[in-house]
Design a protein around this motif. Structure first.
Motif, PDB file in Angstrom:
ATOM      1  N   GLY A 205       0.752  -1.194   0.086  1.00  0.00           N
ATOM      2  CA  GLY A 205      -0.197   0.076  -0.069  1.00  0.00           C
ATOM      3  C   GLY A 205       0.815   1.190  -0.163  1.00  0.00           C
ATOM      4  O   GLY A 205       0.361   2.495  -0.158  1.00  0.00           O
ATOM      5  N   GLN A 206       2.198   1.147   0.208  1.00  0.00           N
ATOM      6  CA  GLN A 206       3.019   2.357   0.071  1.00  0.00           C
ATOM      7  C   GLN A 206       3.432   2.345  -1.318  1.00  0.00           C
ATOM      8  O   GLN A 206       4.012   1.412  -2.164  1.00  0.00           O
ATOM      9  CB  GLN A 206       4.205   2.167   1.279  1.00  0.00           C
ATOM     10  CG  GLN A 206       3.634   2.362   2.542  1.00  0.00           C
ATOM     11  CD  GLN A 206       4.830   2.413   3.546  1.00  0.00           C
ATOM     12  OE1 GLN A 206       5.834   1.601   3.331  1.00  0.00           O
ATOM     13  NE2 GLN A 206       4.617   2.936   4.730  1.00  0.00           N
ATOM     14  N   ARG A 207       3.935   3.823  -1.659  1.00  0.00           N
ATOM     15  CA  ARG A 207       4.573   3.998  -2.942  1.00  0.00           C
ATOM     16  C   ARG A 207       5.749   4.846  -2.780  1.00  0.00           C
ATOM     17  O   ARG A 207       6.154   5.517  -1.740  1.00  0.00           O
ATOM     18  CB  ARG A 207       3.520   4.798  -3.729  1.00  0.00           C
ATOM     19  CG  ARG A 207       3.116   6.207  -3.203  1.00  0.00           C
ATOM     20  CD  ARG A 207       2.184   6.765  -4.180  1.00  0.00           C
ATOM     21  NE  ARG A 207       1.715   7.919  -3.631  1.00  0.00           N
ATOM     22  CZ  ARG A 207       2.283   9.123  -3.759  1.00  0.00           C
ATOM     23  NH1 ARG A 207       3.487   9.505  -4.142  1.00  0.00           N
ATOM     24  NH2 ARG A 207       1.963  10.283  -3.330  1.00  0.00           N
ATOM     25  N   THR A 208       6.559   5.198  -3.976  1.00  0.00           N
ATOM     26  CA  THR A 208       7.475   5.973  -4.010  1.00  0.00           C
ATOM     27  C   THR A 208       7.017   7.372  -4.363  1.00  0.00           C
ATOM     28  O   THR A 208       5.832   7.650  -4.775  1.00  0.00           O
ATOM     29  CB  THR A 208       8.680   5.784  -4.910  1.00  0.00           C
ATOM     30  OG1 THR A 208       7.940   5.726  -6.203  1.00  0.00           O
ATOM     31  CG2 THR A 208       9.172   4.122  -4.904  1.00  0.00           C
ATOM     32  N   PRO A 209       7.803   8.466  -4.151  1.00  0.00           N
ATOM     33  CA  PRO A 209       7.436   9.711  -4.453  1.00  0.00           C
ATOM     34  C   PRO A 209       7.218   9.726  -5.893  1.00  0.00           C
ATOM     35  O   PRO A 209       7.744   8.821  -6.636  1.00  0.00           O
ATOM     36  CB  PRO A 209       8.484  10.694  -4.225  1.00  0.00           C
ATOM     37  CG  PRO A 209       8.997  10.120  -3.074  1.00  0.00           C
ATOM     38  CD  PRO A 209       9.138   8.546  -3.310  1.00  0.00           C
ATOM     39  N   VAL A 210       6.381  10.855  -6.628  1.00  0.00           N
ATOM     40  CA  VAL A 210       6.584  10.726  -8.187  1.00  0.00           C
ATOM     41  C   VAL A 210       7.471  11.504  -8.631  1.00  0.00           C
ATOM     42  O   VAL A 210       8.307  12.242  -7.945  1.00  0.00           O
ATOM     43  CB  VAL A 210       4.971  11.731  -8.238  1.00  0.00           C
ATOM     44  CG1 VAL A 210       5.001  11.978  -9.713  1.00  0.00           C
ATOM     45  CG2 VAL A 210       3.704  10.899  -7.910  1.00  0.00           C
ATOM     46  N   PHE A 211       7.944  10.739  -9.735  1.00  0.00           N
ATOM     47  CA  PHE A 211       8.986  11.487 -10.590  1.00  0.00           C
ATOM     48  C   PHE A 211       8.590  11.535 -11.911  1.00  0.00           C
ATOM     49  O   PHE A 211       7.644  10.924 -12.389  1.00  0.00           O
ATOM     50  CB  PHE A 211      10.498  10.959 -10.354  1.00  0.00           C
ATOM     51  CG  PHE A 211      10.386   9.337 -10.667  1.00  0.00           C
ATOM     52  CD1 PHE A 211      11.063   8.862 -11.806  1.00  0.00           C
ATOM     53  CD2 PHE A 211       9.779   8.315  -9.706  1.00  0.00           C
ATOM     54  CE1 PHE A 211      11.051   7.418 -12.110  1.00  0.00           C
ATOM     55  CE2 PHE A 211      10.073   7.197 -10.331  1.00  0.00           C
ATOM     56  CZ  PHE A 211      10.630   6.549 -11.237  1.00  0.00           C
TER      57      PHE A 211
END
Length: 310
Positions: A205-211
């Motif tokens: 359910g966790q993600r990286t920051p958007v790039f």
């Protein structure tokens, strides 16, 4: 004009990611969060009221040779393909419906008017490819399937707060509202070495920051971990894409919305060998579409009969 038909192996795959393009990738990592401050991001937003998932399937039914008088034979492909939308209400249990689905058949070649029928109901409509090489014919099939996916997604009419999930890369579909591309497999892991450790830290359910990712086209992207992926560092990791022309606030809202709902739709290993990335509603849609493509043996027999009568 004379058309001859032979069997074609229908097994082939296209992830939507091109290895050559990946080698030339350019990234802006300081978009949502400066790269030096990257940490896993969870979602505390409510799930969207409705999730629409779009997917397409294709099958190569036969290859053909088209002989036009006075010219050498031209190769072509007879293909069946379909696209549909599966609708889920995240707050309404596990119920899913398919409000839109369409099946088409086409004969793809460099000859503009080369169509063919297989029996009374199966018509392979002429579609012209730019050239006759196998890659050009396959690209022509994929182009038509992409167009069909856009048509069914538009017909589904996503609302202002809905989430539209395109199975595969978002390329050529970035104009669709509220859309994210969902990439299940990774031909290249785009993150540089000094940031790749964040993947190990992601909980389900966790993600990286958007790039920002640029190859032959540019888009916003991020990685998300789904539950049930096993112990590997990249187990259960999917990559999502959003249009480049959105504001960062709009992209972050889409990313948070996807994080809130997609883990609930992840498949499980004892039911799907592609779990958890092959989302359960998409797997069901694929099964329905493939069933509607028809029996390939009967279609091949019909194509051969139709070619003899041509």
């Amino acid at each position: 004009m004379r058309i001859s038909v032979s069997a074609w192996d229908p097994g082939y795959a296209d992830t939507g990611e091109k290895t050559g393009e990946a080698a030339q990738a350019k990234m802006d990592l300081d978009v949502e969060v400066p790269a030096v401050k990257w940490e896993p991001i969870g979602s505390d937003v409510p799930a969207p009221p409705r999730v629409l998932l779009v997917d397409g399937v294709r099958r190569l039914d036969a290859r053909v040779d088209i002989a036009v008088e006075g010219q050498p034979p031209v190769p072509g492909i007879c293909a069946s393909y379909g696209a549909g939308v599966v609708e889920c209400d995240p707050g309404g249990g596990s119920t899913a419906t398919i409000p839109v689905s369409r099946i088409e058949r086409g004969l793809f070649s460099a000859v503009p008017d080369a169509g063919l029928t297989a029996g009374r109901t199966a018509a392979y409509v002429a579609h012209r490819s730019r050239a006759s090489e196998p890659g050009d014919l396959l690209n022509a099939v994929q182009d038509r399937l992409t167009a069909l996916e856009i048509e069914v997604a538009t017909e589904a009419e996503p609302g202002r707060d809905d989430l539209l999930v395109i199975d595969g890369a978002l390329r050529r579909r970035t104009h669709l509202p509220r859309a994210v591309g969902f990439i299940k497999s990774h031909q290249r892991r785009y993150l540089p070495d000094h940031l790749s450790s964040i993947i190990d830290k992601l909980e389900p359910g966790q993600r990286t920051p958007v790039f920002v990712l640029g190859t032959s086209w540019q888009r916003h992207t991020w990685y998300l971990r789904l539950p049930g992926g096993g112990d590997g560092s990249w187990a259960g990791i999917a990559r999502l894409e959003a249009a480049d022309d959105l504001t960062i606030a709009e992209v972050v809202a889409l990313a948070d919305s996807a994080s809130a709902v997609l883990p609930r739709l992840a498949s499980v290993a004892h039911k799907d060998p592609r779990a958890p990335q092959n989302l359960t509603p998409i797997a069901g849609l694929e099964r329905r579409l493939r069933a509607k493509l028809g029996d390939p043996r009967l279609l091949l027999r019909g194509l051969r009969t139709g070619a003899r009568a041509f």
